[in-house]
Design a protein around this motif. Structure first.
Motif, PDB file in Angstrom:
ATOM      1  N   LEU A 117      32.088  -3.164  14.966  1.00 21.54           N
ATOM      2  CA  LEU A 117      31.899  -3.193  13.522  1.00 21.54           C
ATOM      3  C   LEU A 117      30.438  -3.500  13.257  1.00 21.54           C
ATOM      4  N   LEU A 118      29.769  -2.638  12.529  1.00 21.14           N
ATOM      5  CA  LEU A 118      28.346  -2.802  12.251  1.00 21.14           C
ATOM      6  C   LEU A 118      28.154  -3.317  10.836  1.00 21.14           C
ATOM      7  N   GLY A 119      26.934  -3.637  10.516  1.00 22.33           N
ATOM      8  CA  GLY A 119      26.642  -4.140   9.186  1.00 22.33           C
ATOM      9  C   GLY A 119      26.652  -5.653   9.192  1.00 22.33           C
ATOM     10  N   ARG A 120      26.599  -6.233   8.016  1.00 24.02           N
ATOM     11  CA  ARG A 120      26.486  -7.680   7.897  1.00 24.02           C
ATOM     12  C   ARG A 120      27.838  -8.281   7.560  1.00 24.02           C
ATOM     13  N   ARG A 121      28.204  -9.278   8.326  1.00 23.04           N
ATOM     14  CA  ARG A 121      29.381 -10.077   8.017  1.00 23.04           C
ATOM     15  C   ARG A 121      29.141 -11.459   8.577  1.00 23.04           C
ATOM     16  N   ALA A 122      28.551 -12.306   7.811  1.00 23.23           N
ATOM     17  CA  ALA A 122      28.221 -13.673   8.200  1.00 23.23           C
ATOM     18  C   ALA A 122      27.384 -13.697   9.469  1.00 23.23           C
ATOM     19  N   ASP A 123      26.560 -12.636   9.667  1.00 22.00           N
ATOM     20  CA  ASP A 123      25.661 -12.530  10.817  1.00 22.00           C
ATOM     21  C   ASP A 123      26.369 -12.775  12.144  1.00 22.00           C
ATOM     22  N   GLN A 124      27.594 -12.265  12.287  1.00 19.86           N
ATOM     23  CA  GLN A 124      28.333 -12.407  13.533  1.00 19.86           C
ATOM     24  C   GLN A 124      28.396 -11.060  14.219  1.00 19.86           C
ATOM     25  N   SER A 125      28.474 -11.078  15.547  1.00 18.77           N
ATOM     26  CA  SER A 125      28.712  -9.871  16.317  1.00 18.77           C
ATOM     27  C   SER A 125      30.195  -9.564  16.249  1.00 18.77           C
ATOM     28  N   ASN A 126      30.555  -8.317  15.961  1.00 16.08           N
ATOM     29  CA  ASN A 126      31.960  -7.944  15.826  1.00 16.08           C
ATOM     30  C   ASN A 126      32.308  -6.853  16.821  1.00 16.08           C
ATOM     31  N   THR A 127      32.200  -7.140  18.095  1.00 20.54           N
ATOM     32  CA  THR A 127      32.512  -6.166  19.127  1.00 20.54           C
ATOM     33  C   THR A 127      34.005  -6.163  19.385  1.00 20.54           C
ATOM     34  N   VAL A 128      34.599  -4.981  19.444  1.00 18.27           N
ATOM     35  CA  VAL A 128      36.025  -4.874  19.663  1.00 18.27           C
ATOM     36  C   VAL A 128      36.272  -3.882  20.793  1.00 18.27           C
ATOM     37  N   SER A 129      36.998  -4.318  21.823  1.00 18.61           N
ATOM     38  CA  SER A 129      37.273  -3.453  22.956  1.00 18.61           C
ATOM     39  C   SER A 129      38.461  -4.005  23.725  1.00 18.61           C
ATOM     40  N   GLY A 130      39.583  -3.348  23.675  1.00 18.72           N
ATOM     41  CA  GLY A 130      40.734  -3.813  24.440  1.00 18.72           C
ATOM     42  C   GLY A 130      41.540  -4.857  23.701  1.00 18.72           C
ATOM     43  N   ASN A 131      42.135  -5.806  24.445  1.00 20.25           N
ATOM     44  CA  ASN A 131      43.103  -6.712  23.850  1.00 20.25           C
ATOM     45  C   ASN A 131      42.785  -8.189  23.980  1.00 20.25           C
ATOM     46  N   ASN A 132      41.805  -8.618  24.748  1.00 18.30           N
ATOM     47  CA  ASN A 132      41.545 -10.043  24.961  1.00 18.30           C
ATOM     48  C   ASN A 132      40.568 -10.570  23.926  1.00 18.30           C
ATOM     49  N   TYR A 133      41.037 -11.500  23.088  1.00 20.69           N
ATOM     50  CA  TYR A 133      40.223 -12.038  22.000  1.00 20.69           C
ATOM     51  C   TYR A 133      39.483 -13.281  22.453  1.00 20.69           C
ATOM     52  N   ASN A 134      38.189 -13.351  22.141  1.00 25.11           N
ATOM     53  CA  ASN A 134      37.368 -14.516  22.420  1.00 25.11           C
ATOM     54  C   ASN A 134      36.923 -15.088  21.086  1.00 25.11           C
ATOM     55  N   PRO A 135      37.596 -16.150  20.567  1.00 18.27           N
ATOM     56  CA  PRO A 135      37.264 -16.651  19.242  1.00 18.27           C
ATOM     57  C   PRO A 135      35.867 -17.240  19.138  1.00 18.27           C
ATOM     58  N   ALA A 136      35.293 -17.700  20.243  1.00 21.82           N
ATOM     59  CA  ALA A 136      33.947 -18.271  20.198  1.00 21.82           C
ATOM     60  C   ALA A 136      32.919 -17.218  19.820  1.00 21.82           C
ATOM     61  N   GLN A 137      33.158 -15.975  20.240  1.00 24.92           N
ATOM     62  CA  GLN A 137      32.200 -14.906  19.952  1.00 24.92           C
ATOM     63  C   GLN A 137      32.749 -13.884  18.966  1.00 24.92           C
ATOM     64  N   ASN A 138      33.983 -14.074  18.473  1.00 25.61           N
ATOM     65  CA  ASN A 138      34.622 -13.125  17.574  1.00 25.61           C
ATOM     66  C   ASN A 138      34.659 -11.734  18.191  1.00 25.61           C
ATOM     67  N   THR A 139      34.999 -11.656  19.486  1.00 26.47           N
ATOM     68  CA  THR A 139      35.015 -10.386  20.195  1.00 26.47           C
ATOM     69  C   THR A 139      36.341 -10.164  20.899  1.00 26.47           C
ATOM     70  N   TYR A 140      36.597  -8.911  21.196  1.00 27.15           N
ATOM     71  CA  TYR A 140      37.724  -8.507  22.017  1.00 27.15           C
ATOM     72  C   TYR A 140      37.140  -7.802  23.226  1.00 27.15           C
ATOM     73  N   ALA A 141      37.708  -8.030  24.417  1.00 26.69           N
ATOM     74  CA  ALA A 141      37.165  -7.423  25.626  1.00 26.69           C
ATOM     75  C   ALA A 141      38.285  -6.917  26.514  1.00 26.69           C
ATOM     76  N   GLN A 142      37.973  -5.920  27.326  1.00 29.01           N
ATOM     77  CA  GLN A 142      38.931  -5.394  28.291  1.00 29.01           C
ATOM     78  C   GLN A 142      39.324  -6.494  29.258  1.00 29.01           C
ATOM     79  N   PRO A 143      40.589  -6.552  29.688  1.00 28.76           N
ATOM     80  CA  PRO A 143      41.016  -7.591  30.621  1.00 28.76           C
ATOM     81  C   PRO A 143      40.265  -7.571  31.941  1.00 28.76           C
ATOM     82  N   THR A 144      39.773  -6.409  32.364  1.00 28.63           N
ATOM     83  CA  THR A 144      39.093  -6.306  33.651  1.00 28.63           C
ATOM     84  C   THR A 144      37.586  -6.407  33.527  1.00 28.63           C
ATOM     85  N   SER A 145      37.092  -6.800  32.371  1.00 29.60           N
ATOM     86  CA  SER A 145      35.657  -6.866  32.144  1.00 29.60           C
ATOM     87  C   SER A 145      34.996  -7.875  33.082  1.00 29.60           C
ATOM     88  N   SER A 146      33.902  -7.456  33.709  1.00 30.44           N
ATOM     89  CA  SER A 146      33.168  -8.354  34.587  1.00 30.44           C
ATOM     90  C   SER A 146      31.854  -8.796  33.967  1.00 30.44           C
TER      91      SER A 146
END
Length: 156
Positions: free
Chosen positions: A107-136
């Motif tokens: 998600l691009l643009g401005r939203r409380a100056d947070q990074s909004n990366t979304v990929s897969g199903n694992n949510y990381n609330p500290a970074q407001n991101t979702y990542a693939q389970p096998t991400s290294s």
């Protein structure tokens, strides 16, 4: 060897269509507009903007994030692959459509100056991101603030 990879940055054309299939599997679809800016040639000829429309399809976790955060006008970065499917319409005529099945969405643009990366199903609330389970990929970013919330040895 072959590669089927699409990368797009554009604006959502209408609110996403969200559906839930069997076993509570979520699928989202929306159109995405990408625009090549117009220009004026050295001879003074005006070349207008050219907008292309793309059909985007997202499944499961990406679809649920789309349901929550994506709406008409949202600017998004999409990575995925091209898929073409066909069906017979009411008159028996074979129809085709090409869609981008998204593997990643940001998600691009401005939203409380947070990074909004979304990929897969694992949510990381500290970074407001979702990542693939096998991400290294591991974050090497350190916190520039100490425990007392004061700047600590910044390089400038």
């Amino acid at each position: 060897m072959s590669v089927n990879k699409v990368i797009l940055i554009g604006n959502v054309g209408k609110d996403p269509d969200i559906r839930y299939l069997d076993n509570n599997v979520c699928v989202a679809s929306f159109t995405l507009a990408t625009t090549e800016r117009g220009y004026t040639t050295s001879a003074g000829i005006q070349i207008p903007d050219k907008t292309e429309w793309h059909n985007i399809v997202l499944w499961r976790g990406l679809a649920k994030i789309t349901e929550q955060y994506v709406k008409k006008g949202t600017q998004v970065y999409i990575e995925g692959k091209l898929r073409t499917r066909s069906w017979d319409d009411q008159n028996g005529i074979r129809r085709y459509t090409t869609e981008i099945y998204a593997d990643n969405m940001e998600l691009l643009g401005r939203r409380a100056d947070q990074s909004n990366t979304v990929s897969g199903n694992n949510y990381n609330p500290a970074q407001n991101t979702y990542a693939q389970p096998t991400s290294s990929v591991q974050s090497t970013t350190s916190n520039p603030f100490d425990e007392n919330n004061q700047i600590d040895d910044l390089p400038f």
